[in-house]
Motif scaffolding. Structure first.
Motif, PDB file in Angstrom:
ATOM      1  N   LYS A 104       0.960  -1.114   0.100  1.00 13.36           N
ATOM      2  CA  LYS A 104      -0.052   0.002   0.033  1.00 13.36           C
ATOM      3  C   LYS A 104       0.920   1.177  -0.055  1.00 13.36           C
ATOM      4  O   LYS A 104       1.580   1.746   1.039  1.00 13.36           O
ATOM      5  N   LEU A 105       1.026   1.977  -1.193  1.00 13.85           N
ATOM      6  CA  LEU A 105       2.038   2.800  -1.199  1.00 13.85           C
ATOM      7  C   LEU A 105       1.308   4.274  -0.777  1.00 13.85           C
ATOM      8  O   LEU A 105      -0.074   4.521  -1.076  1.00 13.85           O
ATOM      9  N   THR A 106       1.942   5.077  -0.163  1.00 13.86           N
ATOM     10  CA  THR A 106       1.466   6.209   0.556  1.00 13.86           C
ATOM     11  C   THR A 106       1.552   7.341  -0.562  1.00 13.86           C
ATOM     12  O   THR A 106       2.428   7.202  -1.598  1.00 13.86           O
ATOM     13  N   GLY A 107       0.661   8.224  -0.659  1.00 14.44           N
ATOM     14  CA  GLY A 107       0.792   9.296  -1.584  1.00 14.44           C
ATOM     15  C   GLY A 107       1.700  10.507  -1.129  1.00 14.44           C
ATOM     16  O   GLY A 107       2.334  10.339  -0.206  1.00 14.44           O
ATOM     17  N   LEU A 108       1.718  11.422  -2.217  1.00  9.68           N
ATOM     18  CA  LEU A 108       2.544  12.553  -1.671  1.00  9.68           C
ATOM     19  C   LEU A 108       2.325  13.350  -0.521  1.00  9.68           C
ATOM     20  O   LEU A 108       3.136  14.020  -0.111  1.00  9.68           O
ATOM     21  N   LYS A 152      -3.234   7.483   1.605  1.00 13.18           N
ATOM     22  CA  LYS A 152      -3.338   6.652   0.580  1.00 13.18           C
ATOM     23  C   LYS A 152      -2.948   7.217  -0.583  1.00 13.18           C
ATOM     24  O   LYS A 152      -3.963   8.370  -1.116  1.00 13.18           O
ATOM     25  N   MET A 153      -2.301   6.757  -1.694  1.00 11.96           N
ATOM     26  CA  MET A 153      -2.237   7.131  -2.945  1.00 11.96           C
ATOM     27  C   MET A 153      -3.603   7.080  -3.664  1.00 11.96           C
ATOM     28  O   MET A 153      -4.130   5.928  -3.887  1.00 11.96           O
ATOM     29  N   SER A 154      -4.015   8.047  -4.139  1.00 12.08           N
ATOM     30  CA  SER A 154      -5.502   7.825  -4.657  1.00 12.08           C
ATOM     31  C   SER A 154      -5.815   9.433  -5.482  1.00 12.08           C
ATOM     32  O   SER A 154      -5.329  10.408  -5.404  1.00 12.08           O
ATOM     33  N   LYS A 155      -6.432   8.901  -6.826  1.00 13.94           N
ATOM     34  CA  LYS A 155      -6.509  10.195  -7.692  1.00 13.94           C
ATOM     35  C   LYS A 155      -7.467  11.031  -6.911  1.00 13.94           C
ATOM     36  O   LYS A 155      -7.648  12.397  -7.208  1.00 13.94           O
ATOM     37  N   SER A 156      -8.422  10.594  -6.286  1.00 17.82           N
ATOM     38  CA  SER A 156      -9.344  11.615  -5.435  1.00 17.82           C
ATOM     39  C   SER A 156      -8.734  12.301  -4.583  1.00 17.82           C
ATOM     40  O   SER A 156      -9.193  13.541  -4.352  1.00 17.82           O
ATOM     41  N   TYR A 157      -7.411  12.224  -3.969  1.00 14.08           N
ATOM     42  CA  TYR A 157      -6.791  13.100  -3.115  1.00 14.08           C
ATOM     43  C   TYR A 157      -5.868  13.805  -3.835  1.00 14.08           C
ATOM     44  O   TYR A 157      -5.062  14.685  -3.246  1.00 14.08           O
TER      45      TYR A 157
END
Length: 330
Positions: free
Chosen positions: A188-192, A196-201
């Motif tokens: 589960k890759l953390t986003g920037l 959680k890395m997700s387009k919605s975020y």
């Protein structure tokens, strides 16, 4: 001896990001070498929650397929197809609905949680999502479904649906095998931003981002808030960049980054550079393969066409057996 069949799918959200790759796609690439793998674009499933978003569905489908191929899925080793091109899925979904209790679908945590947040999702399609998923699996008589632990409940519903159908219609000769969850370790890759890395975020790094884009995104990442000045010591456990180090860096690099952060021996930009370099190296073959497919979109469409027809041959055979068992072979 025939290889055991594996089935999995992804909802088309367009070009994929690193979270998609490390969470599922990397595992698919490994599985195709050992199993008879069927991987499908779950565009009907996408409509259960985004039924009003029709303008970009086609683009999203093929952007995703290009990323699959770029990552290493080989149409000579696995079957790639589009769910909505397979009306057989819809027919099996309908036939299974005749004997599936309503309560089995209502009890799914994802249904209750999402409907509480958004009443517009209280549709028959969203309620029936797990049953359509069961039809996707059972029509290919898949023995294994790769999932994380949080998705194992969906496979269990599929097992119950198959068991009930076999008990009602098949006597001592079951038609639909009960699939097993292939619990796989997912990264589960953390986003920037640390979530959680997700387009919605809006916190993603796309699989095909150019090196300059990757560098810009990583360099702008927030780090340990305690490191206000270059001379302030930090704690990697509070820094989103450290999550990337845990995935991308070897033990020596991680030790260097951890010691340098805690002692203020290195700055945050110094710490980020090995991550930038590692991601760019990982992406390079993806970009090269993707460029080949993007320059020849007809090839991508042909790959999907061939895969869809291959899947249809299997699906029709299962449907013939199901119809016969239900007394519909006339």
């Amino acid at each position: 001896m025939p290889r055991q069949r594996v089935l999995s799918g992804m909802r088309p959200t367009g070009a994929l990001h690193l979270g998609h790759y490390h969470g599922a796609l990397k595992n698919w690439v490994r599985l195709q070498q050992a199993y008879d793998c069927f991987f499908f674009v779950a565009d009907w499933h996408a409509l259960t929650t985004h039924f009003q978003d029709k303008s970009i569905v086609e683009r999203n489908v093929y952007d995703m397929v290009v990323d699959w191929l770029a990552a290493g899925l080989d149409p000579e080793q696995c079957t790639l197809f589009i769910q909505s091109r397979m009306p057989e899925h819809a027919e099996l979904f309908t036939l299974l609905a005749m004997s599936t209790p309503h309560s089995w679908l209502e009890r799914m945590p994802s249904y209750k949680d999402q409907v509480e947040k958004n009443r517009e999702l209280a549709t028959y399609g969203f309620l029936g999502y797990p049953l359509l998923q069961a039809a996707d699996i059972l029509i290919y008589k898949a023995g294994l479904v790769p999932v994380g632990e949080d998705q194992a409940a969906h496979v269990e519903v599929t097992r119950e649906v198959a068991r009930r159908f076999n008990n009602i219609y098949c006597g001592d000769t079951p038609i639909l095998p009960e699939p097993q969850a292939l619990l796989t370790e997912t990264s589960k890759l953390t986003g920037l931003d640390g979530q959680k890395m997700s387009k919605s975020y809006g916190n993603t790094i796309a699989m095909r981002d150019e090196p300059a884009v990757v560098e810009d995104k990583i360099r702008k990442m927030a780090t340990d808030p305690a490191r206000v000045r270059r001379t302030d010591a930090g704690d990697p456990s509070r820094c989103p960049v450290w999550e990337f180090h845990k995935l991308y860096s070897d033990s020596d690099t991680r030790a260097w980054a951890e010691a340098g952060c805690k002692s203020a021996g290195i700055g945050c930009l110094d710490c980020k550079q090995p991550v930038i370099d590692a991601i760019v190296r990982e992406q390079q073959p993806w970009r090269e393969r993707a460029d080949e497919f993007l320059s020849n979109p007809k090839q991508v469409h042909w790959i999907v066409e061939v895969g869809t027809e291959r899947a249809r041959a299997v699906a029709r055979k299962t449907l013939k057996e199901v119809r016969s068992a239900m007394g519909l072979a006339y």
